[in-house]
Design an enzyme around this catalytic site. Structure first.
Site, PDB file in Angstrom:
ATOM      1  CG  ASP A  30      -1.937   1.127   1.176  1.00 33.62           C
ATOM      2  OD1 ASP A  30      -2.995   0.913   0.569  1.00 33.62           O
ATOM      3  OD2 ASP A  30      -1.653   2.208   1.731  1.00 33.62           O
ATOM      4  CG  ASN A  69      -4.535  11.190  -6.054  1.00 36.32           C
ATOM      5  OD1 ASN A  69      -3.825  11.221  -7.059  1.00 36.32           O
ATOM      6  ND2 ASN A  69      -5.153  10.094  -5.657  1.00 36.32           N
ATOM      7  CG  HIS A 103      -7.164  12.829  -9.107  1.00 37.71           C
ATOM      8  ND1 HIS A 103      -7.346  11.769  -8.245  1.00 37.71           N
ATOM      9  CD2 HIS A 103      -7.894  13.863  -8.584  1.00 37.71           C
ATOM     10  CE1 HIS A 103      -8.154  12.124  -7.262  1.00 37.71           C
ATOM     11  NE2 HIS A 103      -8.498  13.391  -7.440  1.00 37.71           N
ATOM     12  CG  ASP A 112      -4.037   8.470 -12.871  1.00 37.70           C
ATOM     13  OD1 ASP A 112      -4.440   7.954 -11.805  1.00 37.70           O
ATOM     14  OD2 ASP A 112      -4.801   8.999 -13.706  1.00 37.70           O
ATOM     15  CD  GLU A 166      -4.300   4.106  -1.717  1.00 42.02           C
ATOM     16  OE1 GLU A 166      -4.528   4.468  -0.547  1.00 42.02           O
ATOM     17  OE2 GLU A 166      -5.138   4.211  -2.638  1.00 42.02           O
TER      18      GLU A 166
END
Length: 383
Positions: A251, A259, A264, A268, A294
């Site tokens: 994680d 973000n 965002h 990505d 994530e």
């Protein structure tokens, strides 16, 4: 001639329709559609022989055919993911038409046939070589290759005989046995080759759709469905051979802040980078999957907890070393569990890895924690 013209036109529309539906996933369909559309009226251009002067009609009629054949060559290369041979295409049809114009002007019928046959055979040969080398090992590829060879052989024989035999045997206007076979094969193959290419394209589309169903579109690693299929295969090995399975749950730390702070799009890019770093750090036989957001999961066949912990450390190092200056700094917490029973479910294995992951989060993040199940430690702690 009428039926061949109509069928070439119809197949051109079919291929272009599939091209519009498949988009960029299946390349080359538009090139084949253009090639067939050129071949459809070319048959009727030969009816102008004797009406228009040879130096005019010969390069036009044969140039259109070579242009169409060249387009099909480009389409086949593009379908296979190869760089199209544009230089060969232009040199073939334009150079061939120019030579045909010259040989028609000096009334050299054998050289006209030899030039046309050589260029056409080259276009077919390039396709055969490309399919044999890069095509899928599937019936559609073998079928298409066989059709190409069946089409290329009469072209080669006619070109050789034009230079070595009686010209009446290769003149299509004379109605010889070779000319009859040549015309019959050419008319039939123009349709069968389109069908064969469409079969390959459909196989390619099927492969793309299957991959879409098992892979995450952003990071190009496995999704839950694809991971489940890989896990089932490894579980079967565990049952037969007793090989242990290690599983990592990864994680990314404070991903929401990335973000919120960077957008965002940057988030990505971080996910793509993380997936690449994980794949680079583990073995080729290991399975990397994105489970949403994530979170990533890695299945390590025939691995102990100790070996998995070493792989987890490599992953954390790669996240730092491969990041570059264009991405914000980020870390990952990793929990590892080992499957010691073939009767345990994937959900239970994931739950134990989750417990280790939560412990890594609680202990400050950016660290690796191992499952503390006694059975797991006993089974998988030795290298």
């Amino acid at each position: 001639m009428i039926m061949t013209t109509l069928m070439c036109a119809v197949m051109s529309v079919v291929l272009y329709s599939v091209h519009r539906s498949a988009g960029r996933e299946v390349q080359g369909l538009d090139q084949w559609a253009a090639g067939l559309l050129a071949l459809a009226p070319s048959i009727w251009l030969y009816k102008l022989y004797g009406i228009l002067p040879d130096p005019v009609i010969v390069p036009i009629a044969n140039g259109v055919v070579l242009w169409g054949l060249g387009r099909t060559m480009l389409g086949t290369q593009m379908l296979l993911g190869r760089r199209p041979s544009w230089l060969l295409f232009h040199a073939g049809w334009a150079g061939g038409a120019s030579l045909l114009c010259w040989f028609a002007a000096i009334s050299s019928f054998p050289l006209r046939i030899a030039v046309f046959s050589a260029v056409a055979f080259a276009f077919y040969a390039v396709q055969i070589a490309a399919v044999l080398r890069y095509g899928a090992r599937h019936f559609s590829s073998y079928f298409f290759t066989g059709l190409l060879a069946l089409q290329a052989l009469p072209v080669l024989v006619r070109g050789v005989m034009a230079l070595t035999a009686d010209l009446s045997t290769v003149d299509l206007q004379k109605g010889s046995a070779l000319a009859t076979v040549y015309l019959a094969v050419s008319n039939m193959m123009s349709l069968l080759l389109a069908v064969g290419f469409l079969m390959m394209a459909m196989r390619r589309l099927q492969t793309v759709l299957e991959r879409r169903s098992t892979h995450d579109p952003l990071t190009n690693v496995l999704n839950r469905r694809g991971f489940g299929a890989c896990y089932d295969a490894q579980l079967a090995l565990l049952r037969r051979e007793g090989r242990p399975l290690a599983l990592m749950h990864i994680d990314l730390d404070h991903f929401k802040k990335i973000n919120d702070r960077h957008g965002h799009s940057t988030g990505d890019q971080v996910l793509v980078h993380a997936a690449g770093a994980i794949r680079y750090a583990v073995r080729e036989c290991d399975y990397v999957a994105r489970f949403g957001g994530e979170e990533f999961v890695v299945l390590l066949p025939d691995s102990t907890l100790k070996a998995a912990a070493g792989a987890a450390e490599r992953i954390q190092n790669m996240l730092r070393e491969l990041r570059g200056a264009h991405l914000p700094a980020y870390t990952a917490s990793i929990g590892i569990a080992c499957q010691y029973s073939s009767h345990e479910s994937l959900d239970n294995l994931l739950a134990r890895a989750d417990v280790a992951l939560y412990r890594a989060k609680a202990n400050g993040r950016n660290r690796v924690e191992l499952d503390d199940d006694p059975c797991s430690m006993e089974w998988c702690s030795v290298a």
